[in-house]
Design a protein around this motif. Structure first.
Motif, PDB file in Angstrom:
ATOM      1  N   ILE A 182       0.807  -1.215   0.000  1.00  0.00           N
ATOM      2  CA  ILE A 182       0.000   0.000   0.000  1.00  0.00           C
ATOM      3  C   ILE A 182       0.844   1.270   0.000  1.00  0.00           C
ATOM      4  O   ILE A 182       1.903   1.324   0.607  1.00  0.00           O
ATOM      5  CB  ILE A 182      -0.974   0.009   1.218  1.00  0.00           C
ATOM      6  CG1 ILE A 182      -1.974   1.171   1.160  1.00  0.00           C
ATOM      7  CG2 ILE A 182      -0.222   0.061   2.536  1.00  0.00           C
ATOM      8  CD1 ILE A 182      -3.361   0.758   0.905  1.00  0.00           C
ATOM      9  N   GLY A 183       0.339   2.272  -0.706  1.00  0.00           N
ATOM     10  CA  GLY A 183       0.911   3.614  -0.648  1.00  0.00           C
ATOM     11  C   GLY A 183      -0.152   4.549  -0.097  1.00  0.00           C
ATOM     12  O   GLY A 183      -1.305   4.516  -0.530  1.00  0.00           O
ATOM     13  N   LEU A 184       0.236   5.347   0.883  1.00  0.00           N
ATOM     14  CA  LEU A 184      -0.680   6.299   1.506  1.00  0.00           C
ATOM     15  C   LEU A 184      -0.269   7.693   1.044  1.00  0.00           C
ATOM     16  O   LEU A 184       0.880   8.097   1.228  1.00  0.00           O
ATOM     17  CB  LEU A 184      -0.531   6.164   3.023  1.00  0.00           C
ATOM     18  CG  LEU A 184      -1.603   6.687   3.939  1.00  0.00           C
ATOM     19  CD1 LEU A 184      -2.949   6.120   3.574  1.00  0.00           C
ATOM     20  CD2 LEU A 184      -1.234   6.320   5.381  1.00  0.00           C
ATOM     21  N   VAL A 185      -1.192   8.422   0.414  1.00  0.00           N
ATOM     22  CA  VAL A 185      -0.868   9.733  -0.160  1.00  0.00           C
ATOM     23  C   VAL A 185      -1.481  10.843   0.694  1.00  0.00           C
ATOM     24  O   VAL A 185      -2.694  10.860   0.920  1.00  0.00           O
ATOM     25  CB  VAL A 185      -1.379   9.845  -1.623  1.00  0.00           C
ATOM     26  CG1 VAL A 185      -0.977  11.189  -2.220  1.00  0.00           C
ATOM     27  CG2 VAL A 185      -0.841   8.694  -2.474  1.00  0.00           C
ATOM     28  N   ILE A 186      -0.621  11.740   1.171  1.00  0.00           N
ATOM     29  CA  ILE A 186      -1.064  12.865   1.997  1.00  0.00           C
ATOM     30  C   ILE A 186      -0.819  14.156   1.223  1.00  0.00           C
ATOM     31  O   ILE A 186       0.268  14.383   0.689  1.00  0.00           O
ATOM     32  CB  ILE A 186      -0.288  12.911   3.340  1.00  0.00           C
ATOM     33  CG1 ILE A 186      -0.358  11.554   4.074  1.00  0.00           C
ATOM     34  CG2 ILE A 186      -0.789  14.048   4.228  1.00  0.00           C
ATOM     35  CD1 ILE A 186      -1.735  11.139   4.544  1.00  0.00           C
ATOM     36  N   GLY A 187      -1.835  15.024   1.184  1.00  0.00           N
ATOM     37  CA  GLY A 187      -1.752  16.224   0.357  1.00  0.00           C
ATOM     38  C   GLY A 187      -1.216  17.451   1.072  1.00  0.00           C
ATOM     39  O   GLY A 187      -0.937  17.429   2.268  1.00  0.00           O
ATOM     40  N   ASN A 188      -1.105  18.519   0.324  1.00  0.00           N
ATOM     41  CA  ASN A 188      -0.648  19.815   0.809  1.00  0.00           C
ATOM     42  C   ASN A 188      -1.533  20.324   1.946  1.00  0.00           C
ATOM     43  O   ASN A 188      -2.739  20.087   1.966  1.00  0.00           O
ATOM     44  CB  ASN A 188      -0.669  20.792  -0.375  1.00  0.00           C
ATOM     45  CG  ASN A 188      -0.371  22.204   0.039  1.00  0.00           C
ATOM     46  OD1 ASN A 188      -1.265  22.941   0.439  1.00  0.00           O
ATOM     47  ND2 ASN A 188       0.874  22.592  -0.048  1.00  0.00           N
ATOM     48  N   GLU A 189      -0.900  21.052   2.899  1.00  0.00           N
ATOM     49  CA  GLU A 189      -1.608  21.530   4.085  1.00  0.00           C
ATOM     50  C   GLU A 189      -2.848  22.350   3.742  1.00  0.00           C
ATOM     51  O   GLU A 189      -3.864  22.283   4.429  1.00  0.00           O
ATOM     52  CB  GLU A 189      -0.678  22.400   4.941  1.00  0.00           C
ATOM     53  CG  GLU A 189       0.465  21.652   5.587  1.00  0.00           C
ATOM     54  CD  GLU A 189       1.733  21.570   4.742  1.00  0.00           C
ATOM     55  OE1 GLU A 189       2.755  21.160   5.268  1.00  0.00           O
ATOM     56  OE2 GLU A 189       1.682  21.905   3.526  1.00  0.00           O
ATOM     57  N   GLY A 190      -2.777  23.144   2.677  1.00  0.00           N
ATOM     58  CA  GLY A 190      -3.912  24.016   2.336  1.00  0.00           C
ATOM     59  C   GLY A 190      -4.824  23.439   1.286  1.00  0.00           C
ATOM     60  O   GLY A 190      -6.046  23.361   1.464  1.00  0.00           O
ATOM     61  N   SER A 191      -4.234  22.969   0.177  1.00  0.00           N
ATOM     62  CA  SER A 191      -5.055  22.554  -0.973  1.00  0.00           C
ATOM     63  C   SER A 191      -5.297  21.048  -1.059  1.00  0.00           C
ATOM     64  O   SER A 191      -6.023  20.586  -1.925  1.00  0.00           O
ATOM     65  CB  SER A 191      -4.392  23.047  -2.267  1.00  0.00           C
ATOM     66  OG  SER A 191      -3.046  22.609  -2.333  1.00  0.00           O
ATOM     67  N   GLY A 192      -4.677  20.268  -0.165  1.00  0.00           N
ATOM     68  CA  GLY A 192      -4.900  18.815  -0.186  1.00  0.00           C
ATOM     69  C   GLY A 192      -4.158  18.135  -1.329  1.00  0.00           C
ATOM     70  O   GLY A 192      -3.199  18.669  -1.889  1.00  0.00           O
ATOM     71  N   VAL A 193      -4.645  16.953  -1.703  1.00  0.00           N
ATOM     72  CA  VAL A 193      -4.023  16.176  -2.782  1.00  0.00           C
ATOM     73  C   VAL A 193      -4.416  16.800  -4.121  1.00  0.00           C
ATOM     74  O   VAL A 193      -5.582  17.116  -4.350  1.00  0.00           O
ATOM     75  CB  VAL A 193      -4.483  14.692  -2.718  1.00  0.00           C
ATOM     76  CG1 VAL A 193      -3.861  13.873  -3.849  1.00  0.00           C
ATOM     77  CG2 VAL A 193      -4.116  14.077  -1.369  1.00  0.00           C
ATOM     78  N   SER A 194      -3.446  16.993  -5.006  1.00  0.00           N
ATOM     79  CA  SER A 194      -3.746  17.605  -6.303  1.00  0.00           C
ATOM     80  C   SER A 194      -4.623  16.680  -7.154  1.00  0.00           C
ATOM     81  O   SER A 194      -4.607  15.458  -6.974  1.00  0.00           O
ATOM     82  CB  SER A 194      -2.446  17.918  -7.045  1.00  0.00           C
ATOM     83  OG  SER A 194      -1.741  16.728  -7.324  1.00  0.00           O
ATOM     84  N   ARG A 195      -5.380  17.275  -8.059  1.00  0.00           N
ATOM     85  CA  ARG A 195      -6.326  16.502  -8.878  1.00  0.00           C
ATOM     86  C   ARG A 195      -5.632  15.374  -9.631  1.00  0.00           C
ATOM     87  O   ARG A 195      -6.099  14.239  -9.637  1.00  0.00           O
ATOM     88  CB  ARG A 195      -7.036  17.439  -9.868  1.00  0.00           C
ATOM     89  CG  ARG A 195      -8.104  16.758 -10.723  1.00  0.00           C
ATOM     90  CD  ARG A 195      -8.662  17.723 -11.760  1.00  0.00           C
ATOM     91  NE  ARG A 195      -7.635  18.270 -12.638  1.00  0.00           N
ATOM     92  CZ  ARG A 195      -7.112  17.617 -13.676  1.00  0.00           C
ATOM     93  NH1 ARG A 195      -7.493  16.385 -13.954  1.00  0.00           N
ATOM     94  NH2 ARG A 195      -6.184  18.182 -14.433  1.00  0.00           N
ATOM     95  N   LEU A 196      -4.499  15.664 -10.248  1.00  0.00           N
ATOM     96  CA  LEU A 196      -3.784  14.667 -11.042  1.00  0.00           C
ATOM     97  C   LEU A 196      -3.355  13.474 -10.194  1.00  0.00           C
ATOM     98  O   LEU A 196      -3.498  12.315 -10.603  1.00  0.00           O
ATOM     99  CB  LEU A 196      -2.548  15.323 -11.684  1.00  0.00           C
ATOM    100  CG  LEU A 196      -1.832  14.515 -12.766  1.00  0.00           C
ATOM    101  CD1 LEU A 196      -2.756  14.210 -13.939  1.00  0.00           C
ATOM    102  CD2 LEU A 196      -0.602  15.272 -13.258  1.00  0.00           C
ATOM    103  N   VAL A 197      -2.859  13.760  -8.995  1.00  0.00           N
ATOM    104  CA  VAL A 197      -2.413  12.680  -8.100  1.00  0.00           C
ATOM    105  C   VAL A 197      -3.625  11.901  -7.581  1.00  0.00           C
ATOM    106  O   VAL A 197      -3.612  10.675  -7.525  1.00  0.00           O
ATOM    107  CB  VAL A 197      -1.560  13.258  -6.937  1.00  0.00           C
ATOM    108  CG1 VAL A 197      -1.323  12.208  -5.855  1.00  0.00           C
ATOM    109  CG2 VAL A 197      -0.236  13.788  -7.482  1.00  0.00           C
ATOM    110  N   ARG A 198      -4.690  12.614  -7.236  1.00  0.00           N
ATOM    111  CA  ARG A 198      -5.898  11.942  -6.725  1.00  0.00           C
ATOM    112  C   ARG A 198      -6.452  10.977  -7.762  1.00  0.00           C
ATOM    113  O   ARG A 198      -6.877   9.866  -7.438  1.00  0.00           O
ATOM    114  CB  ARG A 198      -6.944  12.983  -6.329  1.00  0.00           C
ATOM    115  CG  ARG A 198      -8.161  12.376  -5.622  1.00  0.00           C
ATOM    116  CD  ARG A 198      -8.997  13.399  -4.883  1.00  0.00           C
ATOM    117  NE  ARG A 198      -9.491  14.455  -5.753  1.00  0.00           N
ATOM    118  CZ  ARG A 198      -9.175  15.739  -5.629  1.00  0.00           C
ATOM    119  NH1 ARG A 198      -8.370  16.152  -4.669  1.00  0.00           N
ATOM    120  NH2 ARG A 198      -9.667  16.628  -6.452  1.00  0.00           N
ATOM    121  N   GLU A 199      -6.414  11.377  -9.030  1.00  0.00           N
ATOM    122  CA  GLU A 199      -6.936  10.508 -10.102  1.00  0.00           C
ATOM    123  C   GLU A 199      -6.129   9.218 -10.260  1.00  0.00           C
ATOM    124  O   GLU A 199      -6.635   8.220 -10.758  1.00  0.00           O
ATOM    125  CB  GLU A 199      -6.962  11.276 -11.427  1.00  0.00           C
ATOM    126  CG  GLU A 199      -8.113  12.276 -11.499  1.00  0.00           C
ATOM    127  CD  GLU A 199      -8.009  13.209 -12.704  1.00  0.00           C
ATOM    128  OE1 GLU A 199      -7.047  13.072 -13.491  1.00  0.00           O
ATOM    129  OE2 GLU A 199      -8.894  14.080 -12.841  1.00  0.00           O
TER     130      GLU A 199
END
Length: 249
Positions: free
Chosen positions: A196-213
């Motif tokens: 498993i890979g756990l992805v944590i996003g930027n403090e303000g904007s969260g996970v970017s759309r491209l990465v989330r997809e």
């Protein structure tokens, strides 16, 4: 590991002690003159085992001058700089331990205290490594090292040019990816076992759309309060230990 260096200064008692204990090469050790308490004596004992370390007793003004964090606790060391790992080193670490890979990927974490806290959490949750982007994000500095409480010496951190492409490459190697975001599936209802890979996003904007997809699952932490989000390092901790819980069950 590639010879890719950032900062050579290690500050604070825990961070310096862990650097010695992990076998890191320490060139110089600066200690507040006249400071003789237990933790400092422990650091001195460790330092004396390393014949190459030059020990200097200096005034507080000198330590303040050397300090990058402003929180040196009377102890500053200069060591061989922090090495970045390769992504393959992280996978190899999992293989050597006979475990499914567990990797924490950070999509533009900017606060060095958050990065340090996440490396500390990754170590304690048994993650095999952390991946960060090369641009527009915090990298390995003295502040990060101090916030990691020494975990930076044990948990590999890889720096990559493109997070989305790295996720694609790791998917080809059998990993599944869950990103932390609101509006996803409650984490307790997701299967977070296996590689498993756990992805944590930027403090303000969260996970970017491209990465989330690129992610297979969107994991939400159930929250009961009046504000809408957790600090990035706390969110990482909550999700990382849900992975631990599922692996133990």
């Amino acid at each position: 590991m590639e010879e890719n260096f950032e900062s050579r200064i290690i500050e604070g008692r825990n961070a310096v002690l862990e650097a010695f204990r992990s076998g890191k090469t320490i060139d110089r050790l600066f200690i507040l003159d006249g400071c003789k308490d237990g933790p400092v004596q422990t650091i001195l004992r460790e330092a004396k085992k390393h014949k190459d370390t030059v020990i200097s007793f200096v005034k507080k003004e000198r330590l303040d001058q050397l300090s990058e964090t402003g929180k040196h606790q009377g102890v500053i060391a200069y060591g061989a700089s922090y090495n970045y790992a390769e992504v393959d080193d992280i996978l190899e670490r999992a293989k050597q331990k006979g475990e499914d890979p567990f990797i924490i990927i950070l999509d533009n974490i900017e606060d060095p205290h958050n990065l340090g806290a996440i490396i500390r959490t990754a170590n304690l949750a048994g993650a095999h490594g952390v991946i960060i982007p090369k641009h527009r994000a915090a990298s390995l500095t003295a502040t990060v090292a101090k916030a990691s409480a020494g975990a930076i010496n044990y948990t590999p951190v890889a720096k990559v040019t493109n997070i989305a492409n790295t996720i694609e490459d790791l998917k080809d190697k059998g990993l599944w990816f869950a990103c932390a975001d609101m509006g996803g599936t409650t984490m307790y209802q997701l299967n977070l076992k296996g590689p498993i890979g756990l992805v944590i996003g930027n403090e303000g904007s969260g996970v970017s759309r491209l990465v989330r997809e690129k992610c297979d699952m969107i994991a939400s932490i159930p929250m009961k309060g009046d504000i809408d989000s957790l600090n990035a390092s706390v969110a990482c901790g909550v999700l990382a230990f849900e992975v631990v819980r599922q692996r133990l069950s």
